[in-house]
Design a protein around this motif. Structure first.
Motif, PDB file in Angstrom:
ATOM      1  N   GLY A 122       0.801  -1.216   0.000  1.00  0.00           N
ATOM      2  CA  GLY A 122       0.000   0.000   0.000  1.00  0.00           C
ATOM      3  C   GLY A 122       0.837   1.271   0.000  1.00  0.00           C
ATOM      4  O   GLY A 122       1.583   1.539   0.949  1.00  0.00           O
ATOM      5  N   ASN A 123       0.674   2.076  -1.042  1.00  0.00           N
ATOM      6  CA  ASN A 123       1.356   3.364  -1.092  1.00  0.00           C
ATOM      7  C   ASN A 123       0.817   4.298  -0.013  1.00  0.00           C
ATOM      8  O   ASN A 123       1.576   5.076   0.585  1.00  0.00           O
ATOM      9  CB  ASN A 123       1.172   4.005  -2.470  1.00  0.00           C
ATOM     10  CG  ASN A 123       1.922   3.265  -3.562  1.00  0.00           C
ATOM     11  OD1 ASN A 123       2.985   2.696  -3.322  1.00  0.00           O
ATOM     12  ND2 ASN A 123       1.369   3.262  -4.765  1.00  0.00           N
ATOM     13  N   ASP A 124      -0.486   4.227   0.218  1.00  0.00           N
ATOM     14  CA  ASP A 124      -1.076   5.086   1.248  1.00  0.00           C
ATOM     15  C   ASP A 124      -0.508   4.760   2.629  1.00  0.00           C
ATOM     16  O   ASP A 124      -0.169   5.654   3.409  1.00  0.00           O
ATOM     17  CB  ASP A 124      -2.604   4.972   1.245  1.00  0.00           C
ATOM     18  CG  ASP A 124      -3.124   3.533   1.250  1.00  0.00           C
ATOM     19  OD1 ASP A 124      -2.301   2.593   1.198  1.00  0.00           O
ATOM     20  OD2 ASP A 124      -4.362   3.359   1.296  1.00  0.00           O
ATOM     21  N   ALA A 125      -0.328   3.475   2.926  1.00  0.00           N
ATOM     22  CA  ALA A 125       0.222   3.074   4.223  1.00  0.00           C
ATOM     23  C   ALA A 125       1.666   3.551   4.383  1.00  0.00           C
ATOM     24  O   ALA A 125       2.078   4.000   5.462  1.00  0.00           O
ATOM     25  CB  ALA A 125       0.152   1.552   4.378  1.00  0.00           C
ATOM     26  N   ALA A 126       2.441   3.460   3.320  1.00  0.00           N
ATOM     27  CA  ALA A 126       3.842   3.891   3.380  1.00  0.00           C
ATOM     28  C   ALA A 126       3.944   5.391   3.637  1.00  0.00           C
ATOM     29  O   ALA A 126       4.795   5.849   4.418  1.00  0.00           O
ATOM     30  CB  ALA A 126       4.561   3.526   2.087  1.00  0.00           C
ATOM     31  N   ILE A 127       3.083   6.176   3.008  1.00  0.00           N
ATOM     32  CA  ILE A 127       3.114   7.629   3.203  1.00  0.00           C
ATOM     33  C   ILE A 127       2.674   8.000   4.615  1.00  0.00           C
ATOM     34  O   ILE A 127       3.248   8.899   5.250  1.00  0.00           O
ATOM     35  CB  ILE A 127       2.235   8.328   2.146  1.00  0.00           C
ATOM     36  CG1 ILE A 127       2.840   8.141   0.751  1.00  0.00           C
ATOM     37  CG2 ILE A 127       2.102   9.819   2.461  1.00  0.00           C
ATOM     38  CD1 ILE A 127       1.958   8.644  -0.377  1.00  0.00           C
ATOM     39  N   VAL A 128       1.670   7.318   5.140  1.00  0.00           N
ATOM     40  CA  VAL A 128       1.222   7.576   6.518  1.00  0.00           C
ATOM     41  C   VAL A 128       2.366   7.358   7.500  1.00  0.00           C
ATOM     42  O   VAL A 128       2.600   8.177   8.405  1.00  0.00           O
ATOM     43  CB  VAL A 128       0.026   6.677   6.877  1.00  0.00           C
ATOM     44  CG1 VAL A 128      -0.267   6.752   8.385  1.00  0.00           C
ATOM     45  CG2 VAL A 128      -1.207   7.088   6.094  1.00  0.00           C
ATOM     46  N   VAL A 129       3.107   6.271   7.334  1.00  0.00           N
ATOM     47  CA  VAL A 129       4.243   5.991   8.210  1.00  0.00           C
ATOM     48  C   VAL A 129       5.314   7.058   8.063  1.00  0.00           C
ATOM     49  O   VAL A 129       5.870   7.563   9.051  1.00  0.00           O
ATOM     50  CB  VAL A 129       4.827   4.598   7.909  1.00  0.00           C
ATOM     51  CG1 VAL A 129       6.183   4.435   8.588  1.00  0.00           C
ATOM     52  CG2 VAL A 129       3.881   3.505   8.364  1.00  0.00           C
ATOM     53  N   ALA A 130       5.623   7.410   6.822  1.00  0.00           N
ATOM     54  CA  ALA A 130       6.666   8.410   6.561  1.00  0.00           C
ATOM     55  C   ALA A 130       6.328   9.734   7.238  1.00  0.00           C
ATOM     56  O   ALA A 130       7.174  10.358   7.896  1.00  0.00           O
ATOM     57  CB  ALA A 130       6.837   8.598   5.053  1.00  0.00           C
ATOM     58  N   GLU A 131       5.080  10.166   7.084  1.00  0.00           N
ATOM     59  CA  GLU A 131       4.668  11.431   7.702  1.00  0.00           C
ATOM     60  C   GLU A 131       4.619  11.319   9.219  1.00  0.00           C
ATOM     61  O   GLU A 131       4.958  12.269   9.935  1.00  0.00           O
ATOM     62  CB  GLU A 131       3.302  11.838   7.150  1.00  0.00           C
ATOM     63  CG  GLU A 131       3.335  12.194   5.663  1.00  0.00           C
ATOM     64  CD  GLU A 131       1.946  12.465   5.096  1.00  0.00           C
ATOM     65  OE1 GLU A 131       1.860  13.132   4.043  1.00  0.00           O
ATOM     66  OE2 GLU A 131       0.953  11.999   5.702  1.00  0.00           O
ATOM     67  N   GLY A 132       4.225  10.166   9.715  1.00  0.00           N
ATOM     68  CA  GLY A 132       4.148   9.977  11.155  1.00  0.00           C
ATOM     69  C   GLY A 132       5.502   9.956  11.831  1.00  0.00           C
ATOM     70  O   GLY A 132       5.659  10.433  12.961  1.00  0.00           O
ATOM     71  N   LEU A 133       6.507   9.432  11.147  1.00  0.00           N
ATOM     72  CA  LEU A 133       7.839   9.316  11.749  1.00  0.00           C
ATOM     73  C   LEU A 133       8.727  10.533  11.507  1.00  0.00           C
ATOM     74  O   LEU A 133       9.586  10.848  12.329  1.00  0.00           O
ATOM     75  CB  LEU A 133       8.536   8.063  11.212  1.00  0.00           C
ATOM     76  CG  LEU A 133       7.940   6.717  11.624  1.00  0.00           C
ATOM     77  CD1 LEU A 133       8.727   5.571  10.993  1.00  0.00           C
ATOM     78  CD2 LEU A 133       7.938   6.571  13.146  1.00  0.00           C
ATOM     79  N   ALA A 134       8.546  11.192  10.347  1.00  0.00           N
ATOM     80  CA  ALA A 134       9.477  12.275   9.994  1.00  0.00           C
ATOM     81  C   ALA A 134       8.785  13.609   9.730  1.00  0.00           C
ATOM     82  O   ALA A 134       9.462  14.595   9.464  1.00  0.00           O
ATOM     83  CB  ALA A 134      10.293  11.866   8.766  1.00  0.00           C
ATOM     84  N   GLY A 135       7.474  13.664   9.801  1.00  0.00           N
ATOM     85  CA  GLY A 135       6.765  14.922   9.559  1.00  0.00           C
ATOM     86  C   GLY A 135       6.288  15.058   8.131  1.00  0.00           C
ATOM     87  O   GLY A 135       5.144  15.391   7.875  1.00  0.00           O
TER      88      GLY A 135
END
Length: 388
Positions: A122-135
Motif C-alpha cells: 500500500g502506497n497510502d500506508a507507506a506515506i502515513v508511516v513516513a509522515e508519522g515518523l518524519a513529519g
C-alpha cells in the motif's frame, strides 16, 4: 544536479571495485531474461550470481523495504510500538497505485500499516508511516537515503517512501540484496510478517504479491515491485536445509515471467550451491618451530573456520599454500599471528592469517645455553605442515 553527478560517480567506482573483487569468484553460468540479477548467500554474503548488479535501476515498490527497515528499527529501539497510531493525511489517502484503502483522517496502528505495506504494498500506508515518523514524506526519504549509505548501499537514493517513479529514486540489485540481508539479520521476529499471505483492512482482503510464497514451501519474503519504467521485479528470500538465499530480479516483462524466473532461479541456486568448510575451526594446519621456547614447536590454526558457498566442482579444485614466519621466538602468545594460508579458489587467491593454537613460554636462562648450542650444531627444526 550535484547529487545526481555524485551518485553516478559512486556507481562507476562501485562497478570498478566489484569487477576487481568478483573476478574469478565462484559463480554459476546462468542465462536469464531478467535485466538485473543478484543472488547472494545470506550467511556469508557470498555472491553466487550477478548480472548488471551495479547498474542503476528503478526499484518501484521494492523501495518500500527501506521504509519497512526504518519502522522495524524504531520498534527494535523501543521508540515505536506496534499499537501506536498515525493519522491518514489527504496526501496519503489520494495516492494512486496499490493501496491499503485507508480512510482519510482515520488513525491506523503501526501493526496494520506494516501489513498494509508488506502484504498489500500500500502506497497510502507507506506515506502515513513516513509522515508519522518524519513529519513529511520528503524528510523521511532523506532518512531512507542516509540509512542506505550506512548499510553500504552506496548506489541508492530515495525521493519518496513508496518507490513511486521520480528523478531521485534509484538503486541497484546489489544494494537491494544488502538491504534484504540487513532486514533478515537484524529483525528476525518482525521479518516473519513478510511470510503472511493475506491481510484484510477496511473489509478488503488482499493477498501477498510475492509469488514465491505460494510456489516454494521454504520461501518467506520479501517484496515485489512494478512500474512501466522498472518492469517487474522481486527481492525474495528462502531457506532450505539450513541455507538461506537472497534473490533480486528486476526488469522482467510480465508478472508471469517474474513468477517463473524467480521460482527457477531460486530452485537452481539451492541445487547448485552448497556451503563448504574449507578449513575447520581448530584444525592444526602446521607445527611451527619456536626458538628458545619450553616447547620446540607450536600448533598453528586459522583464526576461525573458513567457509564458502560455491558449486561442488569449485570446492574440489581448491588448493592450499601455507607460509610461516621464518623466525619465531618465545614467548609466543595464544592467538599470535605466525603466518598465513593462501587458498586458490578458481582464478582468485585469498589470504587468511594463521595463529598459535596455544602459548609457548620462554626457556629459563640456563636452558637457553643448551638450546643455543643445539641450534648451532643441528640447525633449526623444520616446520611440519599438515596434508591437503
Amino acid at each position: 544536479m550535484i547529487g545526481n553527478v555524485a551518485l553516478k560517480f559512486r556507481v562507476m567506482v562501485a562497478c570498478l571495485l566489484m569487477a576487481v573483487m568478483c573476478a574469478g569468484a565462484a559463480q554459476a553460468e546462468i542465462i536469464t531474461p531478467s535485466q538485473y540479477v543478484m543472488i547472494m548467500d545470506h550467511e556469508t554474503g557470498d555472491v553466487l550470481y550477478e548480472k548488471n548488479a551495479d547498474l542503476p535501476m528503478k526499484p518501484a515498490s521494492m523501495a518500500k523495504m527501506m521504509t519497512i527497515y526504518l519502522i522495524f528499527k524504531q520498534i527494535k529501539d523501543a521508540s515505536l510500538r506496534l499499537d501506536d497510531k498515525f493519522i491518514v493525511s489527504e496526501k496519503a489517502y489520494r495516492k494512486g497505485g496499490s493501496r491499503t484503502f485507508l480512510e482519510i483522517g482515520s488513525q491506523v496502528s503501526v501493526s496494520d500499516l506494516l501489513r498494509g505495506i508488506i502484504v498489500q504494498s500500500g502506497n497510502d500506508a507507506a506515506i502515513v508511516v513516513a509522515e508519522g515518523l518524519a513529519g513529511t514524506e520528503e524528510a523521511f526519504a532523506e532518512e531512507m537515503t542516509l540509512t542506505a549509505t550506512k548499510l553500504g548501499m552506496m548506489n541508492t537514493a530515495f525521493g519518496n517512501a513508496t518507490g513511486w517513479p521520480d528523478e531521485i529514486t534509484t538503486t541497484t540489485a546489489r544494494d537491494l540484496a544488502i538491504l534484504a540481508r540487513a532486514i533478515i539479520t537484524e529483525f528476525p521476529e518482525l521479518y516473519k510478517i513478510f511470510n503472511e499471505k493475506s491481510f484484510t483492512y477496511n473489509d478488503i482482503k488482499q493477498g501477498n504479491r510475492n509469488p514465491l510464497l505460494y510456489a516454494l514451501d521454504h520461501a518467506d519474503g520479501l517484496k515485489t515491485g512494478h512500474t512501466e519504467e522498472s518492469g517487474y521485479g522481486l527481492t525474495a528470500s528462502a531457506e532450505r536445509d539450513g541455507q538461506r538465499i537472497i534473490l533480486v530480479l528486476n526488469g522482467l516483462g510480465s508478472n508471469k515471467e517474474r513468477k517463473q524466473e524467480s521460482i527457477r532461479l531460486m530452485d537452481l541456486s539451492f541445487r547448485t550451491f552448497r556451503k563448504f568448510t574449507i578449513v575447520e575451526q581448530f584444525e592444526v594446519l602446521a607445527n611451527a618451530p619456536v626458538n628458545m621456547g619450553e616447547q620446540t614447536t607450536v600448533p598453528v590454526t586459522a583464526e576461525k573456520a573458513i567457509t564458502r558457498v560455491m558449486p561442488r566442482k569449485d570446492f574440489v579444485g581448491i588448493t592450499r599454500r601455507i607460509e610461516l614466519d621464518p623466525d619465531i621466538s618465545a614467548p609466543v602468545a595464544k592467538g599470535q599471528q605466525l603466518g598465513s594460508i593462501y587458498l586458490t579458489i578458481g582464478d582468485s587467491i585469498e589470504r587468511f592469517p594463521l595463529v598459535a593454537a596455544n602459548a609457548v613460554e620462554e626457556l629459563p636462562f640456563y636452558a637457553k645455553i643448551g638450546a643455543f648450542f643445539k641450534v648451532l650444531i643441528f640447525g633449526h627444526e623444520a616446520p611440519v605442515v599438515g596434508s591437503e
